[in-house]
Write an enzyme that holds these catalytic residues in place. Structure first.
Site, PDB file in Angstrom:
ATOM      1  N   PHE A 114       0.867  -1.183   0.000  1.00 46.55           N
ATOM      2  CA  PHE A 114       0.000   0.000   0.000  1.00 46.55           C
ATOM      3  C   PHE A 114       0.898   1.225   0.000  1.00 46.55           C
ATOM      4  CE2 PHE A 114      -2.484   3.470   1.729  1.00 46.55           C
ATOM      5  CZ  PHE A 114      -3.627   3.381   0.956  1.00 46.55           C
ATOM      6  N   ASP A 159       9.443   2.367   1.420  1.00 45.86           N
ATOM      7  CA  ASP A 159       8.314   3.176   1.887  1.00 45.86           C
ATOM      8  C   ASP A 159       8.193   2.927   3.394  1.00 45.86           C
ATOM      9  OD1 ASP A 159       5.848   4.065   2.733  1.00 45.86           O
ATOM     10  OD2 ASP A 159       4.757   3.365   0.955  1.00 45.86           O
ATOM     11  N   LYS A 166       3.256   9.948   8.427  1.00 43.37           N
ATOM     12  CA  LYS A 166       2.650   9.444   9.665  1.00 43.37           C
ATOM     13  C   LYS A 166       3.421   9.851  10.931  1.00 43.37           C
ATOM     14  CE  LYS A 166       0.259   5.519   7.509  1.00 43.37           C
ATOM     15  NZ  LYS A 166      -1.149   5.722   7.776  1.00 43.37           N
TER      16      LYS A 166
HETATM   17  N1  PLP Z   1       2.625   4.256   2.399  1.00 41.75           N
HETATM   18  C1  PLP Z   1       2.260   3.448   3.409  1.00 41.75           C
HETATM   19  C2  PLP Z   1       3.134   2.284   3.751  1.00 41.75           C
HETATM   20  C3  PLP Z   1       1.085   3.697   4.120  1.00 41.75           C
HETATM   21  O1  PLP Z   1       0.728   2.864   5.108  1.00 41.75           O
HETATM   22  C4  PLP Z   1       0.296   4.810   3.761  1.00 41.75           C
HETATM   23  C5  PLP Z   1      -0.965   5.088   4.467  1.00 41.75           C
HETATM   24  O2  PLP Z   1      -1.531   4.277   5.150  1.00 41.75           O
HETATM   25  C6  PLP Z   1       0.725   5.632   2.710  1.00 41.75           C
HETATM   26  C7  PLP Z   1       1.891   5.331   2.064  1.00 41.75           C
HETATM   27  C8  PLP Z   1      -0.076   6.832   2.312  1.00 41.75           C
HETATM   28  O3  PLP Z   1       0.086   7.846   3.257  1.00 41.75           O
HETATM   29  P1  PLP Z   1      -0.933   9.063   3.313  1.00 41.75           P
HETATM   30  O4  PLP Z   1      -2.260   8.528   3.732  1.00 41.75           O
HETATM   31  O5  PLP Z   1      -0.313  10.007   4.304  1.00 41.75           O
HETATM   32  O6  PLP Z   1      -0.973   9.666   1.942  1.00 41.75           O
END
Ligand code: PLP
Length: 396
Positions: free
Chosen positions: A136, A221, A250
């Site tokens: 994700f 990520d 986050k």
């Molecule tokens: N990457 C990961 C691993 C995530 O868990 C998330 C959100 O849950 C995102 C990217 C996307 O982040 P945002 O919701 O701040 O755009």
């Protein structure tokens, strides 16, 4: 819950989330309170955001001071909070340069653009990126394409091309998918939203080796795993590897909307004008994030998260021993999943809400626990008791 707020939601807000039936009004530490005054242990942390707890005075003070001083100037000028945050991020990671943006999706967008620019400049225009199934990466179109879950993509076709999805935890699949157009491999060190999937011991170091042998960038990520969540400041430290590019959001901001991507100098192919943001790196959110990062580093919150994570793991394994419907318990640090043999998540969540424990319904048969890293051992025990009752009630 006041029917007034619920009806305002249905009248005014786009229906995109099946919300749980409470209006959260205030928080402190690991606890939040709803508008009826009911108290909950918050094991969602705003989706792995409130790493240093709700209403941490350190954050409140940084935000208030900065709000009285300067909120925003644009990146046309230097600002002190932005550069202080850049310094603390670079000095405490294996990366050399940072760009600050506003969310996890934006951080990943930037990282993907950087990799593509690297390919154009250094690898004969190679531009394809290998990502994992069940990953994700966010909700923008580029991240929808990067994310290895078809249900996020089907409604929005045509989606950007240039991503190949392979099984997570399978180095041979990455090897097979690599071709002359491949520029990068992009992975979460541990998949969060995809079900808390922990990589096997050598997977990430094998990926690192493959990237080195084939001049591929490794993009990690760490939007969910960064800033102490896995029991080290960054997730990559758990696996003894270094990425070429890393994305954060986050827990980076402890509650304010902020993201960042960092790169090694060798991967930093951007030149002036290639990327930018109006709000990215603004004085308010960078001052807040700097306060949160400094607190995490100065108090060695990640090591404490590891110890508390071990305690939570032991408690969850004990529950698995005594409750048949639990088929798996997996995670690291303070990011854990409990998987069930049946689709009982909605019932477990409803019972837990009533018992005063908030958790994330990740799949119909899987819940995710991600308390603030400042959670106490007593609060973990209290949550384990409530979780046990919530599951027993759901199956009785
Ligand atoms: N990457 C990961 C691993 C995530 O868990 C998330 C959100 O849950 C995102 C990217 C996307 O982040 P945002 O919701 O701040 O755009």
């Amino acid at each position: 819950m006041s029917t007034d707020w619920k009806s305002k939601e249905s009248q005014y807000y786009m229906f995109l989330v099946r919300r749980q039936p409470m209006v959260i009004e205030r928080g402190e530490g690991t606890r939040v309170w709803d508008t009826d005054g009911k108290e909950y242990l918050d094991f969602t942390s705003g989706w792995a955001v409130n790493n240093i707890g709700h209403a941490n005075p350190v954050m409140a003070e940084a935000i208030a001071n900065q709000a009285k001083t300067l909120l925003q100037t644009s990146n046309q000028f230097y600002t002190i909070p932005q550069l202080k945050l850049a310094e603390i991020l670079v000095e405490n990671s294996c990366l050399d340069k940072v760009f600050i943006c506003n969310s996890g999706a934006e951080a990943n967008e930037g990282a993907i653009k950087l990799a593509k620019k690297y390919g154009k400049k250094n690898k004969d225009g190679a531009h394809e990126i290998i990502t994992a199934l069940n990953s994700f990466h966010g909700r923008t179109m580029m991240n929808v394409a990067a994310t290895g879950q078809p249900h996020y993509q089907e409604l929005f076709t045509p989606i950007p091309t240039g991503f190949t999805h392979v099984e997570f935890n399978d180095i041979e699949a990455i090897k097979k998918a690599t071709n002359k157009n491949t520029v990068a491999v992009m992975l979460e060190p541990l998949q969060g939203e995809g079900g808390v999937n922990v990589p096997s011991e050598n997977y990430l170091s094998d990926v690192r080796k493959w990237c080195d042998q084939n001049d591929l960038l490794l993009i990690l990520d760490e939007v969910q795993t960064g800033f102490g969540r896995l029991g080290s400041l960054f997730g990559y430290q758990q696996f003894n590897i270094e990425p070429d590019i890393m994305t954060l959001a986050k827990g980076l901001g402890g509650g304010v909307p902020i993201g960042a991507f960092l790169a090694k100098d060798s991967a930093c192919a951007f030149e002036p004008g290639d990327h930018g943001s109006t709000f990215g790196g603004n004085a308010l959110t960078t001052a807040a994030a700097h306060a949160s990062c400094k607190y995490i580093i100065d108090n060695d919150i990640p090591s404490a998260a590891k110890v508390k994570g071990d305690h939570l793991q032991a408690g969850l394994l004990k529950l698995m021993d005594s409750i048949n419907i639990i088929t798996d318990v997996r995670g690291m640090g303070l990011l854990w999943a409990v998987e069930f043999a049946d689709e009982i998540t909605p019932k477990v969540i409803e019972n837990a809400n009533n018992l005063g424990l908030l958790m994330n319904p990740t799949r119909p048969n899987l819940i995710r626990l991600m308390p603030p890293l400042t959670v106490s051992i007593d609060e973990l025990d209290e949550a384990l008791n409530r979780l046990e009752s919530a599951i027993q009630l759901a199956t009785s």
